[in-house]
Scaffold this motif. Structure first.
Motif, PDB file in Angstrom:
ATOM      1  N   ASP A 225      23.627   5.286 -35.054  1.00 16.51           N
ATOM      2  CA  ASP A 225      23.178   6.364 -34.157  1.00 16.51           C
ATOM      3  C   ASP A 225      23.995   6.347 -32.875  1.00 16.51           C
ATOM      4  O   ASP A 225      24.459   7.374 -32.390  1.00 16.51           O
ATOM      5  CB  ASP A 225      21.705   6.179 -33.771  1.00 16.51           C
ATOM      6  CG  ASP A 225      20.760   6.628 -34.871  1.00 16.51           C
ATOM      7  OD1 ASP A 225      21.207   7.394 -35.745  1.00 16.51           O
ATOM      8  OD2 ASP A 225      19.592   6.215 -34.844  1.00 16.51           O
TER       9      ASP A 225
ATOM     10  N   PHE B  33      20.610  13.751 -21.796  1.00 14.71           N
ATOM     11  CA  PHE B  33      19.793  13.333 -22.929  1.00 14.71           C
ATOM     12  C   PHE B  33      20.587  13.581 -24.210  1.00 14.71           C
ATOM     13  O   PHE B  33      21.051  14.681 -24.452  1.00 14.71           O
ATOM     14  CB  PHE B  33      18.503  14.157 -22.920  1.00 14.71           C
ATOM     15  CG  PHE B  33      17.545  13.831 -24.027  1.00 14.71           C
ATOM     16  CD1 PHE B  33      16.874  12.626 -24.023  1.00 14.71           C
ATOM     17  CD2 PHE B  33      17.302  14.736 -25.040  1.00 14.71           C
ATOM     18  CE1 PHE B  33      15.971  12.324 -25.032  1.00 14.71           C
ATOM     19  CE2 PHE B  33      16.402  14.444 -26.056  1.00 14.71           C
ATOM     20  CZ  PHE B  33      15.735  13.242 -26.046  1.00 14.71           C
ATOM     21  N   VAL B  34      20.772  12.539 -25.010  1.00 13.89           N
ATOM     22  CA  VAL B  34      21.556  12.651 -26.237  1.00 13.89           C
ATOM     23  C   VAL B  34      20.695  12.183 -27.396  1.00 13.89           C
ATOM     24  O   VAL B  34      20.151  11.079 -27.354  1.00 13.89           O
ATOM     25  CB  VAL B  34      22.815  11.750 -26.171  1.00 13.89           C
ATOM     26  CG1 VAL B  34      23.615  11.851 -27.459  1.00 13.89           C
ATOM     27  CG2 VAL B  34      23.679  12.138 -24.980  1.00 13.89           C
ATOM     28  N   LYS B  35      20.549  13.037 -28.407  1.00 12.51           N
ATOM     29  CA  LYS B  35      19.697  12.614 -29.509  1.00 12.51           C
ATOM     30  C   LYS B  35      20.199  13.158 -30.828  1.00 12.51           C
ATOM     31  O   LYS B  35      20.278  14.356 -31.011  1.00 12.51           O
ATOM     32  CB  LYS B  35      18.275  13.119 -29.288  1.00 12.51           C
ATOM     33  CG  LYS B  35      17.337  12.661 -30.382  1.00 12.51           C
ATOM     34  CD  LYS B  35      15.921  13.051 -30.073  1.00 12.51           C
ATOM     35  CE  LYS B  35      14.952  12.334 -30.992  1.00 12.51           C
ATOM     36  NZ  LYS B  35      15.342  12.376 -32.398  1.00 12.51           N
ATOM     37  N   PRO B  36      20.534  12.256 -31.755  1.00 13.77           N
ATOM     38  CA  PRO B  36      20.814  12.732 -33.097  1.00 13.77           C
ATOM     39  C   PRO B  36      19.506  13.231 -33.700  1.00 13.77           C
ATOM     40  O   PRO B  36      18.451  12.635 -33.438  1.00 13.77           O
ATOM     41  CB  PRO B  36      21.325  11.493 -33.831  1.00 13.77           C
ATOM     42  CG  PRO B  36      21.198  10.346 -32.891  1.00 13.77           C
ATOM     43  CD  PRO B  36      20.554  10.796 -31.630  1.00 13.77           C
ATOM     44  N   GLY B  37      19.568  14.326 -34.469  1.00  8.27           N
ATOM     45  CA  GLY B  37      18.351  14.954 -35.005  1.00  8.27           C
ATOM     46  C   GLY B  37      17.435  13.969 -35.697  1.00  8.27           C
ATOM     47  O   GLY B  37      16.228  14.054 -35.604  1.00  8.27           O
ATOM     48  N   LYS B  38      18.018  13.019 -36.421  1.00 12.56           N
ATOM     49  CA  LYS B  38      17.179  12.086 -37.180  1.00 12.56           C
ATOM     50  C   LYS B  38      17.367  10.665 -36.671  1.00 12.56           C
ATOM     51  O   LYS B  38      17.316   9.724 -37.426  1.00 12.56           O
ATOM     52  CB  LYS B  38      17.558  12.133 -38.668  1.00 12.56           C
ATOM     53  CG  LYS B  38      17.421  13.494 -39.290  1.00 12.56           C
ATOM     54  CD  LYS B  38      15.980  13.810 -39.597  1.00 12.56           C
ATOM     55  CE  LYS B  38      15.850  15.259 -40.067  1.00 12.56           C
ATOM     56  NZ  LYS B  38      14.447  15.659 -40.189  1.00 12.56           N
ATOM     57  N   GLY B  39      17.666  10.504 -35.420  1.00 10.35           N
ATOM     58  CA  GLY B  39      17.929   9.140 -34.965  1.00 10.35           C
ATOM     59  C   GLY B  39      17.363   8.836 -33.593  1.00 10.35           C
ATOM     60  O   GLY B  39      16.598   9.597 -33.034  1.00 10.35           O
ATOM     61  N   GLN B  40      17.772   7.683 -33.096  1.00 14.35           N
ATOM     62  CA  GLN B  40      17.330   7.188 -31.800  1.00 14.35           C
ATOM     63  C   GLN B  40      17.830   8.093 -30.664  1.00 14.35           C
ATOM     64  O   GLN B  40      18.970   8.539 -30.681  1.00 14.35           O
ATOM     65  CB  GLN B  40      17.898   5.777 -31.618  1.00 14.35           C
ATOM     66  CG  GLN B  40      17.747   5.198 -30.241  1.00 14.35           C
ATOM     67  CD  GLN B  40      16.300   4.891 -29.916  1.00 14.35           C
ATOM     68  OE1 GLN B  40      15.568   4.336 -30.740  1.00 14.35           O
ATOM     69  NE2 GLN B  40      15.874   5.273 -28.720  1.00 14.35           N
TER      70      GLN B  40
ATOM     71  N   LYS C 143      18.551   3.344 -24.019  1.00 11.42           N
ATOM     72  CA  LYS C 143      17.670   3.889 -25.046  1.00 11.42           C
ATOM     73  C   LYS C 143      16.613   4.691 -24.309  1.00 11.42           C
ATOM     74  O   LYS C 143      16.070   4.216 -23.315  1.00 11.42           O
ATOM     75  CB  LYS C 143      17.001   2.743 -25.812  1.00 11.42           C
ATOM     76  CG  LYS C 143      17.639   2.531 -27.137  1.00 11.42           C
ATOM     77  CD  LYS C 143      17.128   1.472 -28.054  1.00 11.42           C
ATOM     78  CE  LYS C 143      15.913   0.685 -27.827  1.00 11.42           C
ATOM     79  NZ  LYS C 143      15.730  -0.396 -28.803  1.00 11.42           N
TER      80      LYS C 143
ATOM     81  N   PHE D 220      19.042   8.663 -26.779  1.00 10.32           N
ATOM     82  CA  PHE D 220      19.689   7.894 -25.717  1.00 10.32           C
ATOM     83  C   PHE D 220      19.783   8.737 -24.451  1.00 10.32           C
ATOM     84  O   PHE D 220      19.694   9.958 -24.507  1.00 10.32           O
ATOM     85  CB  PHE D 220      21.118   7.527 -26.123  1.00 10.32           C
ATOM     86  CG  PHE D 220      21.232   6.741 -27.402  1.00 10.32           C
ATOM     87  CD1 PHE D 220      20.921   5.383 -27.413  1.00 10.32           C
ATOM     88  CD2 PHE D 220      21.638   7.345 -28.567  1.00 10.32           C
ATOM     89  CE1 PHE D 220      21.030   4.645 -28.581  1.00 10.32           C
ATOM     90  CE2 PHE D 220      21.747   6.614 -29.751  1.00 10.32           C
ATOM     91  CZ  PHE D 220      21.449   5.266 -29.752  1.00 10.32           C
TER      92      PHE D 220
ATOM     93  N   GLU E 186      25.144  19.251 -32.577  1.00 17.89           N
ATOM     94  CA  GLU E 186      24.501  19.243 -33.878  1.00 17.89           C
ATOM     95  C   GLU E 186      23.655  20.503 -34.031  1.00 17.89           C
ATOM     96  O   GLU E 186      22.852  20.831 -33.171  1.00 17.89           O
ATOM     97  CB  GLU E 186      23.608  18.001 -33.969  1.00 17.89           C
ATOM     98  CG  GLU E 186      22.854  17.903 -35.251  1.00 17.89           C
ATOM     99  CD  GLU E 186      21.753  16.841 -35.174  1.00 17.89           C
ATOM    100  OE1 GLU E 186      21.734  16.068 -34.213  1.00 17.89           O
ATOM    101  OE2 GLU E 186      20.925  16.834 -36.080  1.00 17.89           O
TER     102      GLU E 186
ATOM    103  N   GLN F  89      11.501   8.245 -34.725  1.00 17.96           N
ATOM    104  CA  GLN F  89      12.317   8.840 -33.667  1.00 17.96           C
ATOM    105  C   GLN F  89      11.741  10.150 -33.150  1.00 17.96           C
ATOM    106  O   GLN F  89      12.191  10.666 -32.154  1.00 17.96           O
ATOM    107  CB  GLN F  89      13.743   9.108 -34.165  1.00 17.96           C
ATOM    108  CG  GLN F  89      14.526   7.875 -34.519  1.00 17.96           C
ATOM    109  CD  GLN F  89      14.307   7.455 -35.959  1.00 17.96           C
ATOM    110  OE1 GLN F  89      13.565   8.104 -36.688  1.00 17.96           O
ATOM    111  NE2 GLN F  89      14.916   6.368 -36.366  1.00 17.96           N
TER     112      GLN F  89
END
Lengths: 304, 189
Positions: free
Chosen positions: A172, B29-36, B57, B38, A223, A31
């Motif tokens: 996610d 833009f959306v992004k989890p720190g450790k993820g996919q 995605k 979007f 986050e 990622q």
């Protein structure tokens, strides 16, 4: 803010360190996209700009540094948005002898001190609990039908086409859009007990193998950081590297060099420790009520 | 036609989605720190005018839509179609009632307007921001009325009904803001 962070760690005898931003290896997570550059000397070599100082800091820990912290730049390619800039400032620290709980306590103390009242009464919830609260789904057990039904009800049926049977991707997606926006309304919220498929560099929980010893920090749905009880098994680390390198290949992502130095450091022995990385630009956004990350940067990437 | 990836989605970009031409309104833009990662995108369907939210995605792409806005002169209505002309090329286009929609209420022969073309056929018609139209029907004003009064309905030559001040009389020409359907002023001939 930076000065107060330094005072905080000085009071706790945590040593400030500096590690290279340019390195021969890089994180393998599919990622995270990295920047590369070329080192011209006797031969040309490809070097990576670090996506986080984690590996180098773990090498110091293995060499017996004791608890350490660092404030540095980190680089992540292809990330621009309200909360993202490809070059950003990170605070990362490791506490030898801490478990996840000790570290969560310290994170709360630091944030409450920095925020002057904004982060009073932090909340703490488990991933499974908040996931069920906002989606009615079980985060640990994947059911394609139940997850799809929920997506259709939320008018997010596009998720079904691209998440397919990939549990981690579903998590996610649903967490980002249905759970995270509700977390930490005007206060800090720590989410712990991530599903094992989202373990990254955390250990698997000793009592429940479905859960990883990892937590994240949120404020008003944003986050701020990611904490781990650090994985120290070099073979397990190697397996995860290989698995991620394989995923990168199948997704046609840029090739990466795994960090053999980290593996040998783990082999020689990483002390039991917990560590966390905090995005300082986002923290500054919250402390100053800024709306966009560009408001707290001298020059964002468009103007850099 | 060009293909655009999620990081090229800018407000105003025209793309094809579910076989309809659409315009991007917003792209987050959306992004989890450790993820996919979007992209949550707000899109207006240019055919229906409906605004929808859709998640992609990051890195996915959409085909661009051949949509252009063009200044044209409105010529006439033949009953089924309204006809427009590009005054530079003298090319003529016809649009049915569904395409013209409520814009019909503001179209006077010979006036300029904006025609949105998709694959070279009219997709939508937007009137000029201000148009001048004749009042064909309104109650007579009462002596002593000033512009401070409440107002009254007036029917215009195109069929539109707007509120006008009491002193404005039948047969006069008025200037109207088409975006709000509000009376602006009288027009002296």
């Amino acid at each position: 803010m930076l000065q107060r962070i330094r005072v905080f760690f000085a009071q706790r005898n945590v040593l400030e360190v500096e590690t290279p931003l340019l390195s021969h290896a890089c994180g393998t997570e599919p990622q995270l996209a990295f920047f590369t550059t070329t080192f011209e000397f006797s031969t040309s070599e490809k070097l990576f700009l670090q996506t986080s100082p984690e590996f180098a800091m773990k090498r110091l820990l293995a060499a017996g540094s004791g608890s350490i912290y660092q404030i540095c730049k980190a680089f992540r390619n292809s990330e621009v948005g309200r909360f993202h800039n490809p070059e950003f400032t990170m605070l990362e620290w490791y506490r030898v002898g801490f478990d996840l709980n000790d570290l969560m306590n310290e994170v709360e103390t630091l944030f409450v001190e920095l925020s002057e009242g904004k982060f009073n009464a932090p909340q703490r919830k488990s991933y499974v609990q908040v996931f069920a609260q906002y989606t009615d789904l079980n985060a640990l057990e994947f059911s394609f039908d139940a997850y799809s039904d929920f997506a259709i009800k939320q008018e997010m049926s596009e998720a079904i086409t691209f998440c397919e049977h990939n549990h981690a991707l579903w998590l996610d997606y649903l967490f980002s859009f249905c759970v995270q926006p509700n977390l930490g309304k005007n206060t800090l919220c720590l989410i712990y007990g991530y599903p094992a498929c989202q373990s990254a560099l955390a250990r698997i929980n000793a009592e429940n193998s479905l859960v990883a010893d990892r937590f994240e920090v949120f404020f008003n749905g944003v986050e701020l950081g990611n904490g781990f009880y650090e994985l120290k098994d070099s073979e397990e680390q190697n397996r995860r590297f290989e698995a991620e390198i394989h995923t990168r290949k199948t997704q046609h992502l840029a090739n990466v060099v795994k960090d053999e130095h980290l593996l040998s450091a783990l082999k020689s022995g990483l002390p039991d420790c917990a560590g966390i990385a905090i995005g300082l630009d986002r923290l500054l956004m919250i402390l100053t009520n800024a709306d966009r990350i560009s408001d707290v940067l001298s020059f964002d990437i468009e103007r850099a | 036609m060009a293909v655009y990836s999620t990081n090229e989605f800018r407000s105003g970009l025209k793309v094809m989605l579910d076989n309809d031409p659409c315009a991007i309104i917003e792209n987050e833009f959306v992004k989890p720190g450790k993820g996919q990662a979007f992209n949550r995108v707000k899109i207006r369907n240019l055919k229906t005018g409906r605004v929808i939210e859709r998640t992609f995605k990051s890195g996915e792409s959409l085909e661009g839509a051949d949509v252009v806005d063009m200044e044209m002169q409105y010529l006439y209505n033949d009953g089924d179609y309204r006809h427009f002309m590009n005054q530079e090329t003298f090319e003529q286009y016809q649009a049915d009632a569904k395409t013209v929609g409520d814009t019909a209420l503001w179209l006077k022969d010979q006036d300029m307007c904006t025609v949105t073309l998709w694959n070279d056929s009219p997709l939508a018609v937007t009137p000029a921001n201000f148009v001048e139209l004749e009042i064909v029907e309104t109650d007579p004003g009462v002596r002593g009325d000033t512009s401070g009064g409440g107002g009254k309905p007036a029917k215009l030559s195109t069929g539109a009904v707007v509120r006008v001040p009491l002193f404005v009389a039948q047969g006069e020409i008025i200037k109207v803001d088409t975006r709000t359907a509000e009376y602006i002023s009288r027009v002296k001939e």
